[in-house]
Write a protein that holds these residues in place. Sequence first.
Motif, PDB file in Angstrom:
ATOM      1  N   VAL A 177       0.852  -1.186   0.000  1.00  0.00           N
ATOM      2  CA  VAL A 177       0.000   0.000   0.000  1.00  0.00           C
ATOM      3  C   VAL A 177       0.890   1.239   0.000  1.00  0.00           C
ATOM      4  O   VAL A 177       1.814   1.361   0.792  1.00  0.00           O
ATOM      5  N   VAL A 178       0.631   2.155  -0.899  1.00  0.00           N
ATOM      6  CA  VAL A 178       1.459   3.345  -1.067  1.00  0.00           C
ATOM      7  C   VAL A 178       0.774   4.558  -0.441  1.00  0.00           C
ATOM      8  O   VAL A 178      -0.428   4.754  -0.601  1.00  0.00           O
ATOM      9  N   ASP A 179       1.560   5.349   0.268  1.00  0.00           N
ATOM     10  CA  ASP A 179       1.057   6.601   0.821  1.00  0.00           C
ATOM     11  C   ASP A 179       0.843   7.577  -0.332  1.00  0.00           C
ATOM     12  O   ASP A 179       1.799   8.026  -0.963  1.00  0.00           O
ATOM     13  N   LYS A 180      -0.387   7.903  -0.611  1.00  0.00           N
ATOM     14  CA  LYS A 180      -0.702   8.765  -1.755  1.00  0.00           C
ATOM     15  C   LYS A 180      -0.217  10.197  -1.567  1.00  0.00           C
ATOM     16  O   LYS A 180      -0.143  10.962  -2.524  1.00  0.00           O
ATOM     17  N   ASP A 181       0.117  10.565  -0.331  1.00  0.00           N
ATOM     18  CA  ASP A 181       0.588  11.915  -0.052  1.00  0.00           C
ATOM     19  C   ASP A 181       2.095  11.969   0.182  1.00  0.00           C
ATOM     20  O   ASP A 181       2.611  12.971   0.679  1.00  0.00           O
ATOM     21  N   ILE A 182       2.800  10.900  -0.190  1.00  0.00           N
ATOM     22  CA  ILE A 182       4.244  10.851   0.044  1.00  0.00           C
ATOM     23  C   ILE A 182       4.932  11.976  -0.728  1.00  0.00           C
ATOM     24  O   ILE A 182       4.619  12.246  -1.891  1.00  0.00           O
ATOM     25  N   ALA A 183       5.869  12.656  -0.059  1.00  0.00           N
ATOM     26  CA  ALA A 183       6.540  13.804  -0.662  1.00  0.00           C
ATOM     27  C   ALA A 183       7.970  13.900  -0.146  1.00  0.00           C
ATOM     28  O   ALA A 183       8.322  13.318   0.880  1.00  0.00           O
ATOM     29  N   GLY A 234       8.941  18.831   0.139  1.00  0.00           N
ATOM     30  CA  GLY A 234       7.721  19.552  -0.202  1.00  0.00           C
ATOM     31  C   GLY A 234       7.170  19.240  -1.574  1.00  0.00           C
ATOM     32  O   GLY A 234       6.173  19.838  -1.998  1.00  0.00           O
ATOM     33  N   VAL A 235       7.779  18.268  -2.275  1.00  0.00           N
ATOM     34  CA  VAL A 235       7.347  17.917  -3.635  1.00  0.00           C
ATOM     35  C   VAL A 235       6.701  16.531  -3.625  1.00  0.00           C
ATOM     36  O   VAL A 235       7.328  15.569  -3.172  1.00  0.00           O
ATOM     37  N   PRO A 236       5.457  16.395  -4.118  1.00  0.00           N
ATOM     38  CA  PRO A 236       4.822  15.076  -4.195  1.00  0.00           C
ATOM     39  C   PRO A 236       5.645  14.143  -5.080  1.00  0.00           C
ATOM     40  O   PRO A 236       6.145  14.558  -6.127  1.00  0.00           O
ATOM     41  N   LEU A 237       5.771  12.886  -4.675  1.00  0.00           N
ATOM     42  CA  LEU A 237       6.581  11.939  -5.446  1.00  0.00           C
ATOM     43  C   LEU A 237       5.757  11.104  -6.422  1.00  0.00           C
ATOM     44  O   LEU A 237       6.327  10.432  -7.277  1.00  0.00           O
ATOM     45  N   LEU A 238       4.429  11.120  -6.297  1.00  0.00           N
ATOM     46  CA  LEU A 238       3.585  10.347  -7.208  1.00  0.00           C
ATOM     47  C   LEU A 238       3.161  11.207  -8.391  1.00  0.00           C
ATOM     48  O   LEU A 238       2.578  12.281  -8.213  1.00  0.00           O
ATOM     49  N   PRO A 239       3.445  10.748  -9.613  1.00  0.00           N
ATOM     50  CA  PRO A 239       3.050  11.507 -10.803  1.00  0.00           C
ATOM     51  C   PRO A 239       1.555  11.787 -10.872  1.00  0.00           C
ATOM     52  O   PRO A 239       1.128  12.760 -11.498  1.00  0.00           O
TER      53      PRO A 239
END
Length: 265
Positions: free
Chosen positions: A65-71, A74-79
Motif C-alpha cells: 500500500v502506497v502513501d498517496k501523499d508521500i513527498a 515539499g514535492v509530491p513523489l507520485l506523478p
Amino acid sequence: EPVEKEEDDGKKEAEAEGKEEEEESKEEAEKEMEQEEGKKVEAGEAEKDAAAAEEKPAETAAAVVVDKDIALWGVPLLPSKGDEATDVVLLKFLRARDFKAGAAFEMLRRTLRWRRDWPGFDPAADADLPEEPAGACYLDGADREGHPVCYNALGVFADDAVYKKALGTEALGTEEGKARFLRWRVRAMERHVAELDFKPGGAASLLQVTDLKNSPGPAKKDFRVAVKQVLDLFQDNYPELVARNVSTHHQKGISSQNSWPMRVI
C-alpha cells in the motif's frame, strides 16, 4: 446314499463360493469407500490450497500500500498528483545512480526511510540543540544562473570555544558531540533546500562556496571525522543538490580532505 452325499458336497461348495463372493464384494466396497475418502481428503486439501492462494495476493496487496501523499522536500513523489516538480526531484536520484532505475529507486526508498526514522527530524530533538555558530553556514544571493549561494566559513571552528561548546558539547570527539554536529548541519541543509525551486527550469541546486581561511588543521582529527560523517549522509540523502563547488583561501598543508562536505552528489 452316494447321490445324497454329492448333493451335500455341492451345497457346501456353493456355500463356500457364496461366502468368497461376499468377502470379495465387501473388500471391493471397502476399497471404494477408501478411494472416496481419499478423494474427499484431496478435495479438502485442494480447497485449503486455493483459499491460501487467494489470501496471499491480499496479503501482498496490503504490504505494498502506497502513501498517496508521500513527498520529499515539499514535492509530491507520485506523478498522479500532477505536480511538475515531481520529475525534477526523481531525476536527481536517477542521475545519482547513472540512470539505473532499480538503484535509483532503492536510493530514494532509503532516503525516505532515513527521513522517517532519524530522530533529528523530530521538532523536540532541537530543544537542546544550540544556535548555529555565527557565519559558519549561510545563504547570500544567487549566481548568474539563479542558484542560491551557500557560504561555509571553516575558520569559525578554529576558535576553541566554538569548536568545543558552540554545538552544545564539550568536544566533537564524543559520540554525543558528533551527533549534535550532524543534527546542526542537517538542519542548515534543510533550510537551504527549502529555498530551491524544483519546477522545470527553476534553480533546483545550490552553488557552494567554502572559505578555508583559518580552517582547523589536520591536528583536529575529530573535526575531520565529524565532517566526513556529514559528507556520507549528504551523499546518500541529498543527491544532485549542488550545481557547483568553489573554495577560497587555500592554505599550505590543508588538503581537500579537511574541507567542508559541500559536494552533495
